[in-house]
Design a protein around this motif. Sequence first.
Motif, PDB file in Angstrom:
ATOM      1  N   CYS A  25       0.982  -1.213  -0.069  1.00 14.32           N
ATOM      2  CA  CYS A  25       0.062   0.157   0.015  1.00 14.32           C
ATOM      3  C   CYS A  25       0.879   1.276  -0.104  1.00 14.32           C
ATOM      4  CB  CYS A  25      -0.929  -0.004   1.326  1.00 14.32           C
ATOM      5  SG  CYS A  25      -0.026  -0.201   2.758  1.00 14.32           S
ATOM      6  N   PRO A  26       1.754   1.496  -0.975  1.00 17.20           N
ATOM      7  CA  PRO A  26       2.650   2.579  -0.989  1.00 17.20           C
ATOM      8  C   PRO A  26       2.139   3.983  -1.006  1.00 17.20           C
ATOM      9  CG  PRO A  26       2.483   1.338  -3.182  1.00 17.20           C
ATOM     10  CD  PRO A  26       1.689   0.515  -2.099  1.00 17.20           C
ATOM     11  N   LYS A  27       0.706   3.857  -1.319  1.00 21.23           N
ATOM     12  CA  LYS A  27       0.062   5.324  -1.096  1.00 21.23           C
ATOM     13  C   LYS A  27      -0.573   5.508  -0.047  1.00 21.23           C
ATOM     14  CE  LYS A  27       0.562   6.716  -5.854  1.00 21.23           C
ATOM     15  NZ  LYS A  27       1.379   7.756  -6.002  1.00 21.23           N
ATOM     16  N   ALA A  28      -0.654   4.588   0.973  1.00 23.13           N
ATOM     17  CA  ALA A  28      -1.187   4.840   2.279  1.00 23.13           C
ATOM     18  C   ALA A  28      -0.586   6.000   3.066  1.00 23.13           C
ATOM     19  CB  ALA A  28      -1.130   3.503   2.996  1.00 23.13           C
ATOM     20  N   LYS A  29      -1.303   6.619   3.928  1.00 27.90           N
ATOM     21  CA  LYS A  29      -0.529   7.566   4.862  1.00 27.90           C
ATOM     22  C   LYS A  29      -0.182   6.977   6.058  1.00 27.90           C
ATOM     23  CE  LYS A  29      -3.149  11.167   2.763  1.00 27.90           C
ATOM     24  NZ  LYS A  29      -4.728  10.868   2.444  1.00 27.90           N
ATOM     25  N   LEU A  30       0.976   6.831   6.152  1.00 28.96           N
ATOM     26  CA  LEU A  30       1.750   6.158   7.497  1.00 28.96           C
ATOM     27  C   LEU A  30       1.599   7.186   8.710  1.00 28.96           C
ATOM     28  CD1 LEU A  30       4.632   4.177   6.305  1.00 28.96           C
ATOM     29  CD2 LEU A  30       2.272   3.561   6.287  1.00 28.96           C
ATOM     30  N   LEU A  31       1.041   6.756   9.962  1.00 25.52           N
ATOM     31  CA  LEU A  31       1.209   7.466  10.903  1.00 25.52           C
ATOM     32  C   LEU A  31       1.997   6.738  11.919  1.00 25.52           C
ATOM     33  CD1 LEU A  31      -1.440   8.697   9.730  1.00 25.52           C
ATOM     34  CD2 LEU A  31      -2.649   8.838  11.865  1.00 25.52           C
ATOM     35  N   ILE A  32       3.219   7.066  12.199  1.00 28.60           N
ATOM     36  CA  ILE A  32       4.123   6.397  13.314  1.00 28.60           C
ATOM     37  C   ILE A  32       4.004   6.950  14.536  1.00 28.60           C
ATOM     38  CG2 ILE A  32       6.521   5.675  13.260  1.00 28.60           C
ATOM     39  CD1 ILE A  32       6.760   6.006  10.236  1.00 28.60           C
ATOM     40  N   THR A  40      12.165   6.475  14.229  1.00 28.77           N
ATOM     41  CA  THR A  40      11.233   5.708  13.442  1.00 28.77           C
ATOM     42  C   THR A  40      10.784   6.241  12.189  1.00 28.77           C
ATOM     43  OG1 THR A  40       9.544   6.025  15.141  1.00 28.77           O
ATOM     44  CG2 THR A  40      10.674   3.825  15.231  1.00 28.77           C
ATOM     45  N   VAL A  41      10.701   7.595  12.276  1.00 29.48           N
ATOM     46  CA  VAL A  41      10.144   8.199  11.004  1.00 29.48           C
ATOM     47  C   VAL A  41      11.332   8.098  10.067  1.00 29.48           C
ATOM     48  CG1 VAL A  41       9.519  10.386  10.106  1.00 29.48           C
ATOM     49  CG2 VAL A  41       8.270   9.681  12.044  1.00 29.48           C
ATOM     50  N   PRO A  42      12.437   8.427  10.334  1.00 31.74           N
ATOM     51  CA  PRO A  42      13.828   8.343   9.319  1.00 31.74           C
ATOM     52  C   PRO A  42      13.613   6.868   8.754  1.00 31.74           C
ATOM     53  CG  PRO A  42      14.310   9.751  11.243  1.00 31.74           C
ATOM     54  CD  PRO A  42      12.831   9.194  11.721  1.00 31.74           C
ATOM     55  N   ILE A  43      13.434   5.757   9.882  1.00 28.06           N
ATOM     56  CA  ILE A  43      13.324   4.545   9.396  1.00 28.06           C
ATOM     57  C   ILE A  43      12.503   4.187   8.128  1.00 28.06           C
ATOM     58  CG2 ILE A  43      12.903   2.003  10.028  1.00 28.06           C
ATOM     59  CD1 ILE A  43      14.418   2.763  12.886  1.00 28.06           C
ATOM     60  N   ALA A  44      11.189   4.699   8.485  1.00 27.74           N
ATOM     61  CA  ALA A  44      10.062   4.212   7.335  1.00 27.74           C
ATOM     62  C   ALA A  44      10.295   4.851   6.391  1.00 27.74           C
ATOM     63  CB  ALA A  44       8.676   4.841   8.044  1.00 27.74           C
ATOM     64  N   SER A  45      10.933   6.282   6.410  1.00 27.30           N
ATOM     65  CA  SER A  45      11.130   7.178   5.245  1.00 27.30           C
ATOM     66  C   SER A  45      12.234   6.351   4.412  1.00 27.30           C
ATOM     67  CB  SER A  45      11.570   8.456   5.564  1.00 27.30           C
ATOM     68  OG  SER A  45      10.620   9.116   6.316  1.00 27.30           O
ATOM     69  N   GLU A 162      -2.621  20.941  11.435  1.00 26.83           N
ATOM     70  CA  GLU A 162      -2.215  20.126  12.515  1.00 26.83           C
ATOM     71  C   GLU A 162      -0.490  20.206  12.895  1.00 26.83           C
ATOM     72  OE1 GLU A 162      -2.751  18.269  14.744  1.00 26.83           O
ATOM     73  OE2 GLU A 162      -4.571  17.436  14.993  1.00 26.83           O
ATOM     74  N   TRP A 163      -0.402  19.597  13.769  1.00 26.90           N
ATOM     75  CA  TRP A 163       1.145  19.633  14.159  1.00 26.90           C
ATOM     76  C   TRP A 163       1.794  17.928  13.907  1.00 26.90           C
ATOM     77  CZ3 TRP A 163       3.492  24.275  15.502  1.00 26.90           C
ATOM     78  CH2 TRP A 163       2.339  25.333  15.994  1.00 26.90           C
ATOM     79  N   ALA A 164       2.779  18.071  13.002  1.00 29.87           N
ATOM     80  CA  ALA A 164       3.338  16.531  12.898  1.00 29.87           C
ATOM     81  C   ALA A 164       4.835  16.415  12.714  1.00 29.87           C
ATOM     82  CB  ALA A 164       2.404  15.857  11.833  1.00 29.87           C
ATOM     83  N   PHE A 165       5.565  15.533  13.037  1.00 29.14           N
ATOM     84  CA  PHE A 165       6.872  15.493  12.682  1.00 29.14           C
ATOM     85  C   PHE A 165       7.007  14.569  11.348  1.00 29.14           C
ATOM     86  CE2 PHE A 165      10.715  12.883  13.380  1.00 29.14           C
ATOM     87  CZ  PHE A 165      11.684  13.887  13.870  1.00 29.14           C
ATOM     88  N   LYS A 221      20.814   7.605  13.418  1.00 26.75           N
ATOM     89  CA  LYS A 221      20.506   6.435  13.893  1.00 26.75           C
ATOM     90  C   LYS A 221      19.633   5.666  13.243  1.00 26.75           C
ATOM     91  CE  LYS A 221      20.459   3.811  18.339  1.00 26.75           C
ATOM     92  NZ  LYS A 221      20.033   4.074  19.893  1.00 26.75           N
ATOM     93  N   GLY A 222      18.345   6.150  12.963  1.00 30.97           N
ATOM     94  CA  GLY A 222      17.406   5.682  11.848  1.00 30.97           C
ATOM     95  C   GLY A 222      17.849   5.115  10.801  1.00 30.97           C
ATOM     96  N   GLU A 223      18.211   6.407   9.947  1.00 33.62           N
ATOM     97  CA  GLU A 223      18.960   6.042   8.676  1.00 33.62           C
ATOM     98  C   GLU A 223      19.828   4.934   8.494  1.00 33.62           C
ATOM     99  OE1 GLU A 223      18.249  10.588   7.390  1.00 33.62           O
ATOM    100  OE2 GLU A 223      20.166   9.944   7.882  1.00 33.62           O
ATOM    101  N   GLN A 224      20.941   5.078   9.483  1.00 36.30           N
ATOM    102  CA  GLN A 224      21.904   4.012   9.281  1.00 36.30           C
ATOM    103  C   GLN A 224      21.496   2.572   9.824  1.00 36.30           C
ATOM    104  OE1 GLN A 224      25.112   5.466  11.966  1.00 36.30           O
ATOM    105  NE2 GLN A 224      25.713   6.732  10.345  1.00 36.30           N
ATOM    106  N   PHE A 225      20.215   2.515  10.575  1.00 36.46           N
ATOM    107  CA  PHE A 225      19.722   1.069  10.742  1.00 36.46           C
ATOM    108  C   PHE A 225      19.310   0.641   9.506  1.00 36.46           C
ATOM    109  CE2 PHE A 225      16.129  -1.450  11.651  1.00 36.46           C
ATOM    110  CZ  PHE A 225      16.784  -2.467  12.559  1.00 36.46           C
TER     111      PHE A 225
END
Length: 230
Positions: A25-32, A40-45, A162-165, A221-225
């Motif tokens: 579902c690549p077009k889904a909106k992901l709420l992490i 975790t946001v950098p990881i998913a990205s 809204e406010w979001a990271f 740290k997330g990106e390197q993981f």
Amino acid sequence: MTRDDLFNTNAGIVRDLAQACAEVCPKAKLLIISNPVNSTVPIASEVFKNAGVYDPKRIFGVTSLDLVRASRFIGAKLDKIVDVPVVGGHAGVTIIPLFSQVEGLKLTDEERAALTHRVQFGGDEVVKAKDGLGSATLSMAFAGARFADSLLRADAGEEVLEWAFVKNDLYKSEGIEYFSTYVKLNKDGVKEILPLPENITEYEKDLVKAAIPELLKTQTKGEQFVNAKK
Ligand SMILES: NC(=O)c1ccc[n+]([C@@H]2O[C@H](COP(=O)([O-])OP(=O)(O)OC[C@H]3O[C@@H](n4cnc5c(N)ncnc54)[C@H](O)[C@@H]3O)[C@@H](O)[C@H]2O)c1
Ligand SMILES: O=C(O)C[C@H](O)C(=O)O
């Protein structure tokens, strides 16, 4: 325990769930909401980038709970319902409440420092109190539901603030890829990212400065993981 201590368990879970979403579902909106959100946001990205389906307008770190907390603390003080903006990230010093934006709020330096600390470390307070039995379950559910509702309203055509990271170029020159500020949402996700209010105080500017190194460290740290395994 801090949110960063959860990295070892949650990083792999978020990576694998993001991988499945990127495929199915690549077009889904992901709420992490899984911690540490700053990683975790950098990881998913990174997973979405590697799969060639990255759309930064659709990946959100949920920081609503920080606004809920700050608004509750100040609301109790002023004895009315208020909205306190909170920017930055979702862990310790990266959580930056902007008390200057609340009309009619007067704080002494001591009060401001104590309230800032309470907003920054309120989640840790709950985790400590529950002593290994989880975190802020109900307020997390409320914050998550509030954010999901905002996205659904935007999906239905309403212009929602809204406010979001999210992916945000505000501090790109310092290497920061993600930062929570005011965002306008529409059916495609992030429509526009608004800058920080111009009239924030020197105290708040210093909080932003203090947050940058920690945001950078947890982002990397997330990106390197994800990318170390290539
Ligand atoms: N962003 C926020 O505002 C915020 C607030 C509170 C908690 N949190 C975070 O939310 C997460 C959950 O916290 P909690 O207190 O509800 O924890 P919890 O331990 O009560 O619940 C975790 C749930 O995840 C499930 N789970 C475990 N491995 C899984 C996997 N591989 N795939 C799918 N599900 C899996 C477990 O079965 C369990 O039901 C944590 O990362 C916590 O730090 C974030
Ligand atoms: O789960 C946590 O570590 C705390 C949570 O992010 C919260 O803000 O309550």
